[in-house]
Design a protein around this motif. Structure first.
Motif, short mmCIF file in Angstrom:
data_model
loop_
_atom_site.label_atom_id
_atom_site.label_comp_id
_atom_site.label_asym_id
_atom_site.label_seq_id
_atom_site.Cartn_x
_atom_site.Cartn_y
_atom_site.Cartn_z
N MET A 1 0.85 -1.20 0.00
CA MET A 1 0.00 0.00 0.00
C MET A 1 0.88 1.24 0.00
SD MET A 1 -2.94 1.19 2.72
CE MET A 1 -3.88 -0.33 2.56
N LYS A 2 0.79 2.05 -1.06
CA LYS A 2 1.61 3.24 -1.15
C LYS A 2 0.99 4.39 -0.37
CE LYS A 2 3.93 2.30 -5.53
NZ LYS A 2 4.30 2.82 -6.86
N THR A 3 1.85 5.34 -0.03
CA THR A 3 1.41 6.52 0.71
C THR A 3 1.45 7.74 -0.18
OG1 THR A 3 2.18 5.62 2.82
CG2 THR A 3 1.89 8.01 2.69
N VAL A 4 0.36 8.51 -0.18
CA VAL A 4 0.30 9.77 -0.91
C VAL A 4 0.12 10.90 0.08
CG1 VAL A 4 -2.21 9.49 -1.29
CG2 VAL A 4 -0.90 11.07 -2.73
N PHE A 12 -11.73 22.37 -1.35
CA PHE A 12 -12.79 22.02 -2.30
C PHE A 12 -12.32 20.95 -3.28
CE2 PHE A 12 -15.00 23.23 -6.40
CZ PHE A 12 -16.21 22.65 -6.07
N ILE A 13 -11.22 21.21 -3.99
CA ILE A 13 -10.66 20.20 -4.90
C ILE A 13 -9.98 19.10 -4.10
CG2 ILE A 13 -9.01 19.79 -6.76
CD1 ILE A 13 -9.36 22.72 -7.59
N GLY A 14 -9.23 19.49 -3.08
CA GLY A 14 -8.45 18.53 -2.31
C GLY A 14 -9.27 17.42 -1.69
N SER A 15 -10.49 17.73 -1.26
CA SER A 15 -11.34 16.71 -0.64
C SER A 15 -11.68 15.60 -1.64
CB SER A 15 -12.63 17.34 -0.11
OG SER A 15 -12.35 18.24 0.95
N TYR A 16 -11.93 15.98 -2.88
CA TYR A 16 -12.22 14.97 -3.91
C TYR A 16 -10.98 14.15 -4.24
CZ TYR A 16 -16.99 16.43 -4.96
OH TYR A 16 -18.34 16.67 -4.89
N ILE A 17 -9.81 14.77 -4.19
CA ILE A 17 -8.56 14.03 -4.42
C ILE A 17 -8.36 13.03 -3.29
CG2 ILE A 17 -6.07 14.22 -4.73
CD1 ILE A 17 -6.57 17.16 -5.57
N THR A 18 -8.55 13.48 -2.06
CA THR A 18 -8.43 12.59 -0.90
C THR A 18 -9.40 11.42 -1.02
OG1 THR A 18 -7.73 14.42 0.53
CG2 THR A 18 -8.66 12.48 1.62
N LYS A 23 -10.31 5.69 -1.80
CA LYS A 23 -11.11 4.65 -2.45
C LYS A 23 -10.24 3.65 -3.18
CE LYS A 23 -15.07 4.05 -5.53
NZ LYS A 23 -16.10 4.75 -6.36
N LYS A 24 -9.10 4.12 -3.70
CA LYS A 24 -8.20 3.25 -4.45
C LYS A 24 -7.21 2.50 -3.55
CE LYS A 24 -9.61 3.97 -8.69
NZ LYS A 24 -10.06 2.88 -9.57
N GLY A 25 -7.36 2.65 -2.23
CA GLY A 25 -6.57 1.84 -1.30
C GLY A 25 -5.23 2.40 -0.89
N ASN A 46 -15.58 10.89 7.04
CA ASN A 46 -16.79 10.20 6.58
C ASN A 46 -16.57 9.47 5.27
OD1 ASN A 46 -18.38 11.20 8.76
ND2 ASN A 46 -18.70 13.13 7.67
N LEU A 47 -15.38 9.61 4.70
CA LEU A 47 -15.09 8.99 3.41
C LEU A 47 -14.78 7.51 3.56
CD1 LEU A 47 -12.77 11.76 1.88
CD2 LEU A 47 -15.20 11.40 1.44
N GLU A 48 -14.97 6.78 2.47
CA GLU A 48 -14.64 5.36 2.43
C GLU A 48 -13.16 5.15 2.72
OE1 GLU A 48 -14.79 1.69 -0.86
OE2 GLU A 48 -15.62 3.66 -1.35
N ASN A 49 -12.84 4.15 3.53
CA ASN A 49 -11.46 3.80 3.91
C ASN A 49 -10.76 4.90 4.70
OD1 ASN A 49 -11.67 1.32 2.56
ND2 ASN A 49 -10.89 2.17 0.64
N SER A 50 -11.52 5.69 5.46
CA SER A 50 -10.91 6.78 6.22
C SER A 50 -9.99 6.29 7.33
CB SER A 50 -11.99 7.71 6.79
OG SER A 50 -12.83 7.01 7.71
N ASP A 51 -10.00 4.99 7.61
CA ASP A 51 -9.03 4.45 8.57
C ASP A 51 -7.60 4.62 8.05
OD1 ASP A 51 -11.06 3.69 10.23
OD2 ASP A 51 -11.00 1.56 9.71
N ASN A 52 -7.46 4.81 6.75
CA ASN A 52 -6.15 4.99 6.13
C ASN A 52 -5.79 6.47 5.96
OD1 ASN A 52 -5.89 2.19 5.84
ND2 ASN A 52 -6.91 2.22 3.85
N LEU A 53 -6.49 7.33 6.69
CA LEU A 53 -6.31 8.77 6.57
C LEU A 53 -5.60 9.33 7.79
CD1 LEU A 53 -7.02 11.54 5.19
CD2 LEU A 53 -9.18 11.46 6.47
N ASN A 54 -4.65 10.22 7.54
CA ASN A 54 -3.96 10.92 8.61
C ASN A 54 -3.94 12.41 8.30
OD1 ASN A 54 -1.09 12.11 9.62
ND2 ASN A 54 -1.86 10.61 11.08
#
Length: 314
Positions: A1-4, A12-18, A23-25, A46-54
């Motif tokens: 799993m890569k880190t971005v 506004f744009i950044g939220s959709y990028i996140t 979503k792509k893991g 509230n996004l899908e896979n937000s456990d992978n969010l920091n």
């Protein structure tokens, strides 16, 4: 799993990028300027896979904190420039964070061996600071593409000038460093519109849609758009995020800067569409999107769909 790492990934744009990278893991690191203001980023959890969010605090002017933020990233998206029209101190509010931040960022990525790909979110202003008015020597209906000469007007809005100069900094860096260990790709969206993923009310993009919907002119710039019925090129925020994801994950795009645009309509038609009415004019494509469609595989949404999406949230 890569880190971005996504600088400005709660905007506004950044939220959709996140959202796209989660979503792509991917493991996703998002920077915000003030970690105490949770109302600006809490929607991301509230996004899908937000456990992978920091989420972490970062100002791009702080080089050491910036280096730490990207230290374990394979991919980095730089979208941290504040998009604002009402500016009291252009040097402090725009030029310093945009240009100095870009210089710091370039230094930081050069010293980070894990990085494979960098994407800069530039702007149509990197090509034409007069936007949405035509570039020097062109008429409103003349087309513009990546082969046209870039144009800066010192009387343009400070935001546009800052984005132009920042892009010049990236281009010079790329030219001066022909043997980088990573690729740099830029994207330059026109007017980005659509539905916000958050309830924030400080987004310039959603704010413009509100103004156009209600024919409100809070400043001379917006009044000028109404007075001239300016031809306004638009791209959907979802398509911008998709293009950035593709630019970050497709190899062989080093040094390219893609114009991201769907259709162009006069301001009067934007008002009609935002109010769920039919535009009086046919859509035109002033800022061409052939390179983005061919290289990134993006099928740009019609503007009417984009503006209806915004209106549905009200």
């Amino acid at each position: 799993m890569k880190t971005v790492g996504i600088i400005g990934g709660a905007g506004f744009i950044g939220s959709y990028i996140t959202k796209k990278f989660l979503k792509k893991g991917f493991n996703v690191k998002v920077s915000v300027t003030d970690i105490k203001k949770s109302e600006k980023y809490k929607h991301l959890f509230n996004l899908e896979n937000s456990d992978n969010l920091n989420i972490s605090s970062l100002r791009v002017e702080n080089l050491e904190v910036l280096k730490d933020f990207i230290s374990d990233c394979e991919l980095v998206i730089h979208g941290g420039t504040p998009f604002q029209l009402d500016v009291k101190d252009p040097q402090t509010e725009l030029f310093n964070p945009t240009i100095k931040g870009t210089e710091n960022f370039l230094e930081a990525i050069s010293e980070t061996p894990s990085i494979e790909k960098v994407v800069f979110i530039a702007s149509v202003a990197a090509w034409n600071t007069n936007f949405p008015l035509p570039s020097h020597g062109k008429n409103p209906t003349d087309t513009f593409n990546e082969n046209d000469k870039k144009y800066i007007n010192t009387e343009s809005h400070p935001y546009a000038q800052a984005k132009f100069m920042a892009n010049q900094t990236v281009e010079k860096f790329t030219k001066d460093h022909p043997t980088l260990h990573f690729e740099i790709t830029s994207v330059s969206p026109v007017g980005v519109m659509g539905k916000s993923l958050s309830n924030r009310e400080d987004s310039t993009s959603t704010g413009l849609q509100f103004l156009f919907k209600n024919n409100i002119a809070p400043n001379p710039f917006v009044q000028m758009l109404y007075d001239t019925n300016a031809e306004f090129a638009i791209v959907d925020v979802i398509d911008v995020a998709e293009a950035i994801f593709k630019a970050a994950t497709i190899s062989g795009l080093h040094g390219k800067n893609y114009l991201l645009s769907s259709e162009t309509y006069p301001i009067s038609d934007l008002n009609l569409m935002l109010n769920h009415q039919t535009p009086k004019n046919k859509a035109s494509v002033v800022y061409e999107n052939t390179m983005a469609r061919n290289d990134l595989g993006i099928q740009f949404r019609p503007v009417q769909e984009t503006l209806n999406s915004y209106s549905e949230q009200l």
